[in-house]
Enzyme design. Structure first.
Site, PDB file in Angstrom:
ATOM      1  N   ASP A  40       0.773  -0.682   0.016  1.00 47.25           N
ATOM      2  CA  ASP A  40      -0.292   0.182   0.181  1.00 47.25           C
ATOM      3  C   ASP A  40       0.964   1.050  -0.015  1.00 47.25           C
ATOM      4  O   ASP A  40       1.815   1.234   0.574  1.00 47.25           O
ATOM      5  CB  ASP A  40      -0.746   0.361   1.015  1.00 47.25           C
ATOM      6  CG  ASP A  40      -2.046   1.054   1.024  1.00 47.25           C
ATOM      7  OD1 ASP A  40      -1.983   1.568   0.373  1.00 47.25           O
ATOM      8  OD2 ASP A  40      -2.646   0.953   2.153  1.00 47.25           O
ATOM      9  N   HIS A  57       3.277   3.478  -9.310  1.00 42.81           N
ATOM     10  CA  HIS A  57       2.603   1.700  -9.650  1.00 42.81           C
ATOM     11  C   HIS A  57       3.780   1.413  -9.998  1.00 42.81           C
ATOM     12  O   HIS A  57       4.305   0.035 -10.021  1.00 42.81           O
ATOM     13  CB  HIS A  57       1.425   1.900 -10.706  1.00 42.81           C
ATOM     14  CG  HIS A  57       0.190   1.807  -9.621  1.00 42.81           C
ATOM     15  ND1 HIS A  57      -0.549   1.729  -8.258  1.00 42.81           N
ATOM     16  CD2 HIS A  57      -0.745   2.475  -9.938  1.00 42.81           C
ATOM     17  CE1 HIS A  57      -1.286   2.031  -8.076  1.00 42.81           C
ATOM     18  NE2 HIS A  57      -1.850   2.536  -8.860  1.00 42.81           N
ATOM     19  N   TRP A  89     -11.690  -2.331  -9.161  1.00 40.96           N
ATOM     20  CA  TRP A  89     -12.224  -2.345 -10.131  1.00 40.96           C
ATOM     21  C   TRP A  89     -12.971  -0.741 -10.018  1.00 40.96           C
ATOM     22  O   TRP A  89     -12.825  -0.433 -11.166  1.00 40.96           O
ATOM     23  CB  TRP A  89     -12.550  -3.868 -10.504  1.00 40.96           C
ATOM     24  CG  TRP A  89     -12.181  -4.615 -10.921  1.00 40.96           C
ATOM     25  CD1 TRP A  89     -11.909  -6.238 -10.065  1.00 40.96           C
ATOM     26  CD2 TRP A  89     -11.804  -5.046 -11.987  1.00 40.96           C
ATOM     27  NE1 TRP A  89     -11.639  -6.581 -11.311  1.00 40.96           N
ATOM     28  CE2 TRP A  89     -11.070  -6.281 -11.899  1.00 40.96           C
ATOM     29  CE3 TRP A  89     -11.037  -4.425 -13.429  1.00 40.96           C
ATOM     30  CZ2 TRP A  89      -9.981  -6.975 -13.008  1.00 40.96           C
ATOM     31  CZ3 TRP A  89     -10.432  -4.909 -13.843  1.00 40.96           C
ATOM     32  CH2 TRP A  89     -10.159  -6.199 -13.754  1.00 40.96           C
ATOM     33  N   LEU A 151      10.879 -20.567  -3.908  1.00 36.11           N
ATOM     34  CA  LEU A 151      10.049 -19.700  -2.988  1.00 36.11           C
ATOM     35  C   LEU A 151       8.600 -20.048  -4.453  1.00 36.11           C
ATOM     36  O   LEU A 151       8.746 -19.772  -5.272  1.00 36.11           O
ATOM     37  CB  LEU A 151      10.706 -18.445  -3.368  1.00 36.11           C
ATOM     38  CG  LEU A 151       9.440 -16.816  -2.943  1.00 36.11           C
ATOM     39  CD1 LEU A 151       9.357 -17.348  -1.370  1.00 36.11           C
ATOM     40  CD2 LEU A 151      10.014 -16.485  -3.212  1.00 36.11           C
ATOM     41  N   GLU A 227       0.432 -13.441  12.423  1.00 33.18           N
ATOM     42  CA  GLU A 227       1.166 -12.031  13.273  1.00 33.18           C
ATOM     43  C   GLU A 227       0.769 -10.930  11.787  1.00 33.18           C
ATOM     44  O   GLU A 227       1.155 -11.568  11.373  1.00 33.18           O
ATOM     45  CB  GLU A 227       1.946 -12.019  13.547  1.00 33.18           C
ATOM     46  CG  GLU A 227       2.703 -13.140  14.501  1.00 33.18           C
ATOM     47  CD  GLU A 227       1.936 -12.823  15.934  1.00 33.18           C
ATOM     48  OE1 GLU A 227       1.813 -11.891  16.153  1.00 33.18           O
ATOM     49  OE2 GLU A 227       1.238 -13.616  16.541  1.00 33.18           O
TER      50      GLU A 227
HETATM   51  C1  FPP Z   1      -1.857   0.649  -3.018  1.00 35.11           C
HETATM   52  O1  FPP Z   1      -1.161   1.308  -3.692  1.00 35.11           O
HETATM   53  C2  FPP Z   1      -1.040  -0.713  -4.657  1.00 35.11           C
HETATM   54  C3  FPP Z   1      -2.086  -1.240  -5.441  1.00 35.11           C
HETATM   55  C4  FPP Z   1      -3.780  -1.035  -5.941  1.00 35.11           C
HETATM   56  C5  FPP Z   1      -1.607  -1.967  -6.380  1.00 35.11           C
HETATM   57  C6  FPP Z   1       0.020  -2.261  -5.806  1.00 35.11           C
HETATM   58  C7  FPP Z   1       0.618  -2.546  -7.609  1.00 35.11           C
HETATM   59  C8  FPP Z   1       1.816  -3.000  -7.555  1.00 35.11           C
HETATM   60  C9  FPP Z   1       3.083  -2.742  -5.889  1.00 35.11           C
HETATM   61  C10 FPP Z   1       2.886  -2.994  -9.014  1.00 35.11           C
HETATM   62  C11 FPP Z   1       2.820  -3.937  -9.688  1.00 35.11           C
HETATM   63  C12 FPP Z   1       2.629  -4.940  -9.120  1.00 35.11           C
HETATM   64  C13 FPP Z   1       2.543  -5.751  -9.994  1.00 35.11           C
HETATM   65  C14 FPP Z   1       2.820  -7.296  -9.140  1.00 35.11           C
HETATM   66  C15 FPP Z   1       2.970  -6.045 -10.965  1.00 35.11           C
HETATM   67  P1  FPP Z   1      -2.309   2.921  -3.206  1.00 35.11           P
HETATM   68  O2  FPP Z   1      -2.964   2.912  -4.894  1.00 35.11           O
HETATM   69  O3  FPP Z   1      -3.540   2.384  -3.010  1.00 35.11           O
HETATM   70  O4  FPP Z   1      -1.618   3.865  -2.878  1.00 35.11           O
HETATM   71  P2  FPP Z   1      -2.143   4.621  -1.871  1.00 35.11           P
HETATM   72  O5  FPP Z   1      -3.197   4.430  -0.531  1.00 35.11           O
HETATM   73  O6  FPP Z   1      -1.772   5.850  -1.371  1.00 35.11           O
HETATM   74  O7  FPP Z   1      -3.574   5.533  -3.133  1.00 35.11           O
END
Ligand code: FPP
Length: 262
Positions: A40, A57, A89, A151, A227
């Protein structure tokens, strides 16, 4: 060849003799076999730099690479990453398009390397919602890496725990109607076999980055005794030492599974 310490010349008598503990290093604290991560903070990372969310991202995808390497170095056997939730989505269409493109790019550029590293890839969630092309690539990645044992990387894509549990309940009802399941005989382990994580041990440690302290519909059944460690770092800034630190916190926690301390 080393001589045995004691040679029996008499028939053994039934006297309880204390058996010395086998020599060797003291076992250390238990380390997590399965680490699951709610990645996150990509959006906040980008906002803090006045960059578009997609830059967050992209930086998050780099952090995924570092995290997998760190998991291998820490002898983690199972790593689950929450890459896209069923609720994601609802984000604006252009962000969903960016995330889908990033996933496609990641699959094309990383799977061969993961395979060389001995990583097995598994996908959980309704990944067919990403369309036939990505679905085929994900399934090809699962097939290619199926025999790897270093892994297991479980990527949660279009995943939501409530939908997963509901789907399991539906399948159990259908099996009961077909007469292949006796509802009264179904126990927790039997129920878990209907979840998408069948064959995967429950996570020992769930990490969430960005300082938020919620599970957000992630592995709700499987995390019953995990945990939880909440890290005050945005996902794109995640480094190997953050994983090592969370594992260190885990090793200092006492896991009792509802029992009283020994
Ligand atoms: C949360 O950050 C993250 C996501 C919704 C997407 C996670 C994606 C990645 C880590 C990159 C791509 C991964 C792969 C496997 C190719 P957020 O956008 O909710 O951040 P915020 O809470 O700060 O707005």
């Amino acid at each position: 060849m080393a001589e045995p310490d004691t040679v029996l010349t008499e028939p053994p008598v039934s006297v309880a003799v204390p058996v010395p503990a086998p020599a060797g290093p003291e076992p250390g604290p238990r380390r997590p076999d399965h680490v699951a991560i709610i990645m996150d903070g990509n959006g906040r990372w980008a906002a803090g730099r006045r960059l578009p969310r997609v830059a967050g991202h992209r930086a998050g995808a780099q952090a995924v690479r570092r995290c997998i390497r760190a998991a291998i170095e820490n002898n983690v056997r199972w790593l689950t990453l929450y890459a896209f939730s069923s609720e994601n989505w609802r984000r604006p269409a252009d962000e969903v398009t960016d995330l889908t493109a990033l996933l496609r790019h990641y699959l094309r550029s990383e799977i061969a390397e993961l395979h060389r590293e001995g990583v097995r890839v598994r996908v959980i969630g309704e990944h067919e919602r990403f369309g036939p092309e990505i679905r085929a690539e994900l399934e090809a990645a699962e097939r290619l890496t199926a025999a790897n044992t270093r892994l297991t990387l479980i990527v949660a894509l279009s995943y939501g725990a409530r939908a997963e549990i509901l789907q399991a309940a539906r399948r159990i009802v259908a099996a009961a109607q077909a007469g292949t399941v006796q509802p009264d005989a179904l126990d927790e382990a039997g129920f878990a076999r209907y979840l998408s994580t069948d064959g995967i041990p429950d996570p020992d440690l769930v990490i969430r980055t960005s300082g938020e302290c919620r599970l957000s519909n992630f592995l709700l059944w499987q995390s019953a005794y995990a945990e939880l460690v909440f890290l005050d770092v945005l996902w794109p800034d995640f480094e190997a030492h953050h994983l090592a630190g969370a594992i260190d916190v885990f090793t200092r926690r006492e896991r009792r599974y509802g029992a009283r301390p020994g």
